[in-house]
Design a protein around this motif. Structure first.
Motif, PDB file in Angstrom:
ATOM      1  N   SER A 190       0.832  -1.303  -0.133  1.00  0.00           N
ATOM      2  CA  SER A 190       0.044  -0.024  -0.156  1.00  0.00           C
ATOM      3  C   SER A 190       0.699   1.235  -0.100  1.00  0.00           C
ATOM      4  O   SER A 190       2.150   1.044  -0.038  1.00  0.00           O
ATOM      5  N   ILE A 191       0.397   2.366  -0.158  1.00  0.00           N
ATOM      6  CA  ILE A 191       1.075   3.619   0.051  1.00  0.00           C
ATOM      7  C   ILE A 191       0.510   4.334   1.328  1.00  0.00           C
ATOM      8  O   ILE A 191      -0.863   4.185   1.516  1.00  0.00           O
ATOM      9  N   GLY A 192       1.311   4.901   2.026  1.00  0.00           N
ATOM     10  CA  GLY A 192       0.890   5.974   3.024  1.00  0.00           C
ATOM     11  C   GLY A 192       0.659   7.282   2.662  1.00  0.00           C
ATOM     12  O   GLY A 192       1.557   7.917   2.218  1.00  0.00           O
ATOM     13  N   VAL A 193      -0.608   7.838   2.828  1.00  0.00           N
ATOM     14  CA  VAL A 193      -0.833   9.166   2.378  1.00  0.00           C
ATOM     15  C   VAL A 193      -1.149  10.181   3.524  1.00  0.00           C
ATOM     16  O   VAL A 193      -1.863   9.665   4.255  1.00  0.00           O
ATOM     17  N   ALA A 218     -11.181  -3.975 -10.599  1.00  0.00           N
ATOM     18  CA  ALA A 218     -10.335  -3.280  -9.601  1.00  0.00           C
ATOM     19  C   ALA A 218     -10.870  -3.260  -8.431  1.00  0.00           C
ATOM     20  O   ALA A 218     -12.248  -3.316  -8.150  1.00  0.00           O
ATOM     21  N   ARG A 219     -10.280  -3.080  -7.355  1.00  0.00           N
ATOM     22  CA  ARG A 219     -10.711  -2.955  -6.181  1.00  0.00           C
ATOM     23  C   ARG A 219      -9.701  -1.950  -5.034  1.00  0.00           C
ATOM     24  O   ARG A 219      -8.458  -2.416  -5.478  1.00  0.00           O
ATOM     25  N   ILE A 220     -10.147  -1.305  -4.424  1.00  0.00           N
ATOM     26  CA  ILE A 220      -9.425  -0.192  -3.368  1.00  0.00           C
ATOM     27  C   ILE A 220      -9.573  -0.634  -2.067  1.00  0.00           C
ATOM     28  O   ILE A 220     -10.903  -0.554  -1.768  1.00  0.00           O
ATOM     29  N   THR A 221      -8.654  -0.639  -1.229  1.00  0.00           N
ATOM     30  CA  THR A 221      -8.939  -0.719   0.270  1.00  0.00           C
ATOM     31  C   THR A 221      -8.283   0.559   0.774  1.00  0.00           C
ATOM     32  O   THR A 221      -7.169   0.979   0.457  1.00  0.00           O
ATOM     33  N   ILE A 222      -9.022   1.172   1.722  1.00  0.00           N
ATOM     34  CA  ILE A 222      -8.523   2.437   2.442  1.00  0.00           C
ATOM     35  C   ILE A 222      -8.620   2.275   3.887  1.00  0.00           C
ATOM     36  O   ILE A 222      -9.612   1.860   4.347  1.00  0.00           O
ATOM     37  N   THR A 223      -7.630   2.454   4.402  1.00  0.00           N
ATOM     38  CA  THR A 223      -7.404   2.165   5.990  1.00  0.00           C
ATOM     39  C   THR A 223      -7.185   3.665   6.408  1.00  0.00           C
ATOM     40  O   THR A 223      -6.136   4.288   6.169  1.00  0.00           O
ATOM     41  N   GLY A 224      -8.136   4.085   7.602  1.00  0.00           N
ATOM     42  CA  GLY A 224      -7.775   5.414   8.168  1.00  0.00           C
ATOM     43  C   GLY A 224      -9.025   6.361   8.084  1.00  0.00           C
ATOM     44  O   GLY A 224      -8.806   7.557   7.969  1.00  0.00           O
ATOM     45  N   VAL A 225     -10.464   5.649   7.836  1.00  0.00           N
ATOM     46  CA  VAL A 225     -11.426   6.573   7.466  1.00  0.00           C
ATOM     47  C   VAL A 225     -12.531   5.736   8.057  1.00  0.00           C
ATOM     48  O   VAL A 225     -12.682   4.688   8.322  1.00  0.00           O
ATOM     49  N   ASN A 226     -13.451   6.574   8.819  1.00  0.00           N
ATOM     50  CA  ASN A 226     -14.361   6.265   9.729  1.00  0.00           C
ATOM     51  C   ASN A 226     -15.520   5.500   8.689  1.00  0.00           C
ATOM     52  O   ASN A 226     -15.919   6.197   7.764  1.00  0.00           O
ATOM     53  N   TYR A 244      -4.415  -0.661  -3.947  1.00  0.00           N
ATOM     54  CA  TYR A 244      -5.135  -1.058  -5.253  1.00  0.00           C
ATOM     55  C   TYR A 244      -4.766  -2.372  -5.768  1.00  0.00           C
ATOM     56  O   TYR A 244      -3.432  -2.945  -5.780  1.00  0.00           O
ATOM     57  N   GLU A 245      -5.847  -3.103  -6.081  1.00  0.00           N
ATOM     58  CA  GLU A 245      -5.526  -4.424  -6.574  1.00  0.00           C
ATOM     59  C   GLU A 245      -6.272  -4.360  -7.969  1.00  0.00           C
ATOM     60  O   GLU A 245      -7.432  -3.920  -8.174  1.00  0.00           O
ATOM     61  N   LYS A 246      -5.571  -5.132  -9.061  1.00  0.00           N
ATOM     62  CA  LYS A 246      -6.279  -5.452 -10.279  1.00  0.00           C
ATOM     63  C   LYS A 246      -6.504  -6.724 -10.623  1.00  0.00           C
ATOM     64  O   LYS A 246      -5.774  -7.670  -9.973  1.00  0.00           O
ATOM     65  N   TYR A 247      -7.471  -7.239 -11.339  1.00  0.00           N
ATOM     66  CA  TYR A 247      -7.812  -8.579 -11.674  1.00  0.00           C
ATOM     67  C   TYR A 247      -7.095  -8.941 -12.810  1.00  0.00           C
ATOM     68  O   TYR A 247      -7.052  -8.411 -13.707  1.00  0.00           O
ATOM     69  N   ASP A 248      -6.032 -10.027 -12.552  1.00  0.00           N
ATOM     70  CA  ASP A 248      -5.158 -10.385 -13.774  1.00  0.00           C
ATOM     71  C   ASP A 248      -5.924 -11.746 -14.536  1.00  0.00           C
ATOM     72  O   ASP A 248      -5.810 -12.423 -13.886  1.00  0.00           O
ATOM     73  N   GLU A 249      -6.448 -11.253 -15.778  1.00  0.00           N
ATOM     74  CA  GLU A 249      -7.196 -12.477 -16.511  1.00  0.00           C
ATOM     75  C   GLU A 249      -6.410 -13.462 -16.886  1.00  0.00           C
ATOM     76  O   GLU A 249      -6.759 -14.652 -16.824  1.00  0.00           O
ATOM     77  N   GLU A 250      -4.903 -13.525 -16.760  1.00  0.00           N
ATOM     78  CA  GLU A 250      -4.037 -14.497 -16.972  1.00  0.00           C
ATOM     79  C   GLU A 250      -4.048 -15.450 -16.042  1.00  0.00           C
ATOM     80  O   GLU A 250      -4.153 -16.791 -16.314  1.00  0.00           O
ATOM     81  N   ASN A 261      -1.980  -7.144  -6.496  1.00  0.00           N
ATOM     82  CA  ASN A 261      -1.517  -5.864  -6.132  1.00  0.00           C
ATOM     83  C   ASN A 261      -0.829  -5.055  -7.017  1.00  0.00           C
ATOM     84  O   ASN A 261       0.268  -5.471  -7.527  1.00  0.00           O
ATOM     85  N   VAL A 262      -1.200  -3.573  -7.344  1.00  0.00           N
ATOM     86  CA  VAL A 262      -0.435  -2.737  -8.052  1.00  0.00           C
ATOM     87  C   VAL A 262      -0.236  -1.483  -7.321  1.00  0.00           C
ATOM     88  O   VAL A 262      -0.807  -1.166  -6.286  1.00  0.00           O
ATOM     89  N   ASN A 263       1.045  -0.661  -7.642  1.00  0.00           N
ATOM     90  CA  ASN A 263       1.243   0.308  -7.074  1.00  0.00           C
ATOM     91  C   ASN A 263       0.250   1.666  -7.247  1.00  0.00           C
ATOM     92  O   ASN A 263      -0.068   2.152  -8.320  1.00  0.00           O
ATOM     93  N   PRO A 264      -0.512   1.990  -6.158  1.00  0.00           N
ATOM     94  CA  PRO A 264      -1.704   2.968  -6.262  1.00  0.00           C
ATOM     95  C   PRO A 264      -1.294   4.413  -6.661  1.00  0.00           C
ATOM     96  O   PRO A 264      -1.962   5.108  -7.466  1.00  0.00           O
ATOM     97  N   ALA A 265       0.115   4.628  -6.635  1.00  0.00           N
ATOM     98  CA  ALA A 265       0.697   5.936  -6.996  1.00  0.00           C
ATOM     99  C   ALA A 265       0.529   6.253  -8.293  1.00  0.00           C
ATOM    100  O   ALA A 265       0.577   7.419  -9.032  1.00  0.00           O
TER     101      ALA A 265
END
Length: 880
Positions: free
Chosen positions: A436-439, A472-480, A508-514, A520-524
């Motif tokens: 993940s990235i720390g923002v 795609a799916r995105i996970t955010i930690t640090g939000v109510n 951030y995750e992407k679904y790899d069809e192969e 996981n991919v780099n969200p930045a």
């Protein structure tokens, strides 16, 4: 035996259940591959076991081993036997599974032949029934129609089967010929008689062409060359329009299909032949992330207590994609495509060379930029001025935006501040991977959805996941997460809740069809713009703040450390003040201007001059009523802030000048507003984080109230101060006065200086078997720091002079060399009459005297420096 048979049956049943998910023909292929691998593993384990067994039975060799080494050999043999038995059992399971799978595979010729008698009997019965029916006039017509239909189906099936079989036979023939050809080609090129790796085959190259094809569609879209039919085709190929919708629109017009086919051919040919693209990123997102990961790993593995590496990687990614298009880090580099490429070199090896070009190597690290390498004609990474200009233009215009699944900022900003980047990072003695990235955020700040989808997972009170179906799916930690229960459909920009901390994590995750997996991919890569706060910091950096600035910084450091505050937090504060006031308490905003706005002789005590503000000084900031003063440039503003006035009143109450440094430090802890006192203490005590970038950003955002302002410069300054105090203000905290004087005299000759890892409690180098805080513990660490691997226990300090043989290659001498360990016999140089002492030779002077660094002369973990002449009772141990 019964237990073995039971385990065998259980293993076979489990494998068969797993294979039941596949079609019969595929299941047969998978089981055949598994059996082949199991046999190979069994042969390997058997070979290992037999070799160990022979070694164990060799009485002559056993006699030369100690009892402990014999025990280890027997233990190793027992483990090898256990592995052999497991491998044998696995081979049996794979064999039985393959046999059973073959029996179930109806596509195999052997199984078809077994079905012939049954099929023949059934066919005979059907013919008798049809003969009886055809004798009736009415039913005869029906039978005739049935026969025609059946005949058509049989012929169709035969044609289909023939086509499929011919195609498969042709493919296998071509594949066989290609295998042999590729082996000979690789052999002729010195790579051995081996097949071409899968990622370099024609099929893999075609996949690259398809990806490049999609990139070129994106470029066409950016150029807005609009034709409705072509636009629709682009949308289909880019995955932005469903195929069903496309077919519904164009299916009524057959000519559209012809146009589509011609355009498709033209695009594929164009993508194959064209070498220059307007898209700066040619890799797919998984390969791009893999390349980024590898570079961060090089950074992390080179980071130690003295040097911290965060190579600017965006420029590296753009350069690599420009030079090599679509590549995988495990591929072989195409020789001749780039001047730095070498024969039989993988892209990983190429990137390693590029990392060294950017950072040099230990211990003589020296930093440069990708820009400098690209523009320097003597560089192996040089590109022409025209190509350089073209690359920068494409990066500025497109950047990473050609990647699918772009994200929006989670809050309003011009650039997302990333305090911890994606990838590997040095953490203590380990290398840790962050997926993940720390923002940076502010506690209580509204956070919105970076993408639309379904809130399908709420794993904690502060963590939620938003998914787009199989995309795609995105996970955010640090939000109510109180606004959601799960299952809600939201759009980009929907309010998610408020930030619960000053640093949120985004995965951030992407679904790899192969691979049919989430990756996981780099969200930045997917945000419009990011700013990193992590920078490379070297012990050898020529950071010279100047004597006056250093003295003021040391005064701040000493003041706050006596109160128990931490080095990281203090460095973060000093980093911000470096930009605000040059760590000078006697600074006022605009004092550098010409009088009367600028300072004159008596300005610092003139209330009218101090009260200036607004347009006179700030121009575009009319809300500032009274100018900024002191270390933190405290102001009075029209929104009610009166920190300028608070400082002046506090100084008056204490009967001191407002520009007294200690007064200002005392004001921050006791006289400032309650909120600002808390934020100052939170930073100085590492309460919010132990990371310098995060602490610096927190202090800037909350205490100074100026988010994002010159953040990179502030973080770099903070890291410089941390390095400065680690080398000059940490290890010598317990030195005697004479020891400190020696250190000040010789510190520029001690390279590298001992760091916290060698001197501080709870730290130390791996393999150190000595008692923490003792002289032996320190010298082991110091030797490891300069690159010497010595034995983990050579006895007490006085015993090293004759136990040195425990370290291979070590020698002794009566004369000192820099880097030696000097062993003092018991009682020599004031050492213990029982244990003796050991120290590290740091400097050897022309007159023969030598300087040592040492520990535990004044107590555990106490550092010291002494100057000696070689004498009796001193043995110098030289390590390689």
């Amino acid at each position: 035996m019964a237990g073995n048979r039971k385990a065998l049956r259980k293993g076979v049943k489990s494998e068969l259940n797993s294979l039941s998910k596949h079609k019969p023909h595929n299941a047969t292929k998978i089981s055949r591959s598994s059996l082949k691998a199991a046999k190979k593993d069994y042969r390997l384990q058997k070979k290992k076991y037999n070799a160990l067994k022979l070694e164990s039975l060799d009485q002559k060799k056993r006699a030369s081993l100690s009892s402990k080494e014999q025990e280890k050999l027997d233990e190793k043999l027992a483990k090898s036997k256990e592995a052999l038995l497991k491998s044998k059992n696995h081979r049996k399971v794979a064999s039985r599974v393959h046999k059973k799978t073959i029996k179930k595979d109806s596509t195999l010729l052997r199984n078809k032949s077994k079905q012939l008698p049954t099929s023949s009997a059934k066919r005979s019965i059907r013919q008798q029934i049809k003969k009886s029916l055809s004798e009736d006039d009415t039913l005869g017509d029906a039978v005739e129609q049935y026969n025609k239909a059946k005949d058509f189906k049989v012929k169709s099936d035969i044609a289909k089967s023939l086509t499929k079989t011919s195609a498969r036979a042709s493919f296998n023939s071509i594949k066989g010929v290609n295998n042999i050809a590729s082996r000979f080609i690789n052999f002729s090129r010195g790579r051995g008689f081996t097949k071409t790796p899968p990622n370099m085959t024609a099929r893999a190259n075609m996949a690259k062409s398809v990806r490049n094809f999609r990139n070129r569609l994106f470029a066409a879209k950016k150029a807005k060359q609009s034709q409705q039919g072509l636009s629709m085709i682009r949308q289909v190929l880019a995955g932005k329009m469903k195929m069903v919708k496309f077919l519904t629109v164009v299916g009524t017009n057959p000519y559209t299909w012809l146009v589509f086919g011609i355009l498709l051919i033209l695009f594929v040919v164009s993508s194959t032949l064209t070498t220059v693209s307007s898209i700066p990123i040619k890799q797919d997102e998984f390969q791009l992330t893999q390349s980024w990961d590898y570079m961060t790993k090089l950074d992390a593995e080179s980071t130690d207590s003295s040097n911290t590496f965060y190579t600017p990687l965006d420029d590296v990614m753009y350069y690599m994609n420009d030079q090599f298009d679509d590549f995988n880090v495990n591929d072989m580099v195409t020789v001749g495509s780039n001047s730095a490429a070498l024969p039989n070199q993988t892209y990983e090896q190429y990137l390693t060379g590029l990392w060294s070009a950017l950072n040099r190597s230990s211990p003589d690290y020296k930093l440069t930029t990708m820009d400098n390498l690209e523009k320097d004609k003597s560089s192996k990474y040089y590109i022409s001025d025209e190509d350089y200009s073209d690359l920068k233009e494409r990066v500025n215009e497109v950047g990473y935006s050609s990647l699918d699944g772009q994200l929006e900022f989670p809050y309003q900003t011009e650039s997302l501040v990333v305090n911890r980047r994606y990838g590997y990072e040095h953490d203590g003695d380990k290398v840790k991977h962050h997926s993940s990235i720390g923002v940076s955020s502010a506690v209580g700040q509204d956070l919105s959805a970076p993408m639309g989808g379904i809130v399908n997972s709420i794993t904690a009170d502060d963590t939620l996941t938003i998914s787009e179906y199989k995309d795609a799916r995105i996970t955010i930690t640090g939000v109510n997460t109180g606004r959601f229960t799960g299952g809600e459909k939201i759009v980009t920009g929907t309010l998610l809740g408020k930030a619960t901390k000053s640093n949120i994590d985004i995965t951030y995750e992407k679904y790899d069809e192969e691979s049919k997996k989430w990756v996981n991919v780099n969200p930045a890569f997917y945000f419009p713009k990011v700013t990193y706060t992590q920078f490379t910091s070297l012990a050898s950096d020529s950071f010279d703040p100047g004597k006056s600035v250093a003295e003021r910084a040391e005064a701040v450091y000493n003041y706050l450390t006596k109160l128990g505050y931490k080095k990281e937090g203090i460095s973060a504060i000093l980093g911000c003040w470096s930009e605000e006031s040059e760590i000078n308490p006697k600074r006022a905003e605009g004092d550098y201007l010409s009088p009367p706005v600028g300072a004159s002789g008596n300005s610092w005590d003139d209330p009218a001059w101090l009260a200036m503000g607004g347009m006179d000084i700030y121009g575009k900031y009319p809300n500032i009523i009274h100018r900024g003063l002191g270390l933190g440039q405290w102001t009075d503003t029209s929104d009610g802030s009166e920190r300028h006035t608070l400082l002046l009143n506090y100084a008056k109450a204490k009967n001191k000048k407002w520009y007294d440094l200690n007064l200002q430090l005392d004001f921050m802890l006791s006289g400032d507003t309650a909120g600002n006192q808390t934020m100052f203490k939170n930073t100085a005590s590492n309460t919010v984080s132990s990371s310098i970038p995060e602490l610096t950003n927190y202090f800037l955002t909350y205490w100074e109230g100026n988010p994002g302002d010159k953040i990179q410069a502030r973080v770099q300054a903070a890291q410089n101060w941390f390095t400065y105090f680690s080398h000059n203000g940490g290890s010598d905290a317990d030195m005697s006065a004479s020891s400190k004087e020696l250190f000040e005299k010789y510190k520029n000759q001690i390279k590298p200086l001992p760091s916290n890892k060698e001197t501080q409690e709870g730290q130390g180098w791996p393999g150190n078997g000595y008692e923490p805080g003792n002289c032996t513990w320190y010298v082991f660490n110091r030797q490891a720091q300069i690159g010497h691997k010595i034995d983990g226990y050579m006895g007490n300090g006085g015993q090293w002079g004759y136990n040195y043989t425990k370290t291979p290659g070590a020698t002794i001498d009566s004369k000192p060399q820099v880097g030696d360990a000097v062993s003092f016999s018991p009682g020599i140089a004031g050492s213990s009459s029982l244990y003796g002492h050991v120290a590290q030779v740091e400097v050897v002077n022309p007159d023969g005297t030598f300087l040592v660094s040492e520990m535990n002369t004044l107590g555990l973990y106490s550092m010291g420096y002494r100057l000696f002449k070689p004498g009796a009772g001193m043995t110098f141990v030289h390590f390689k």
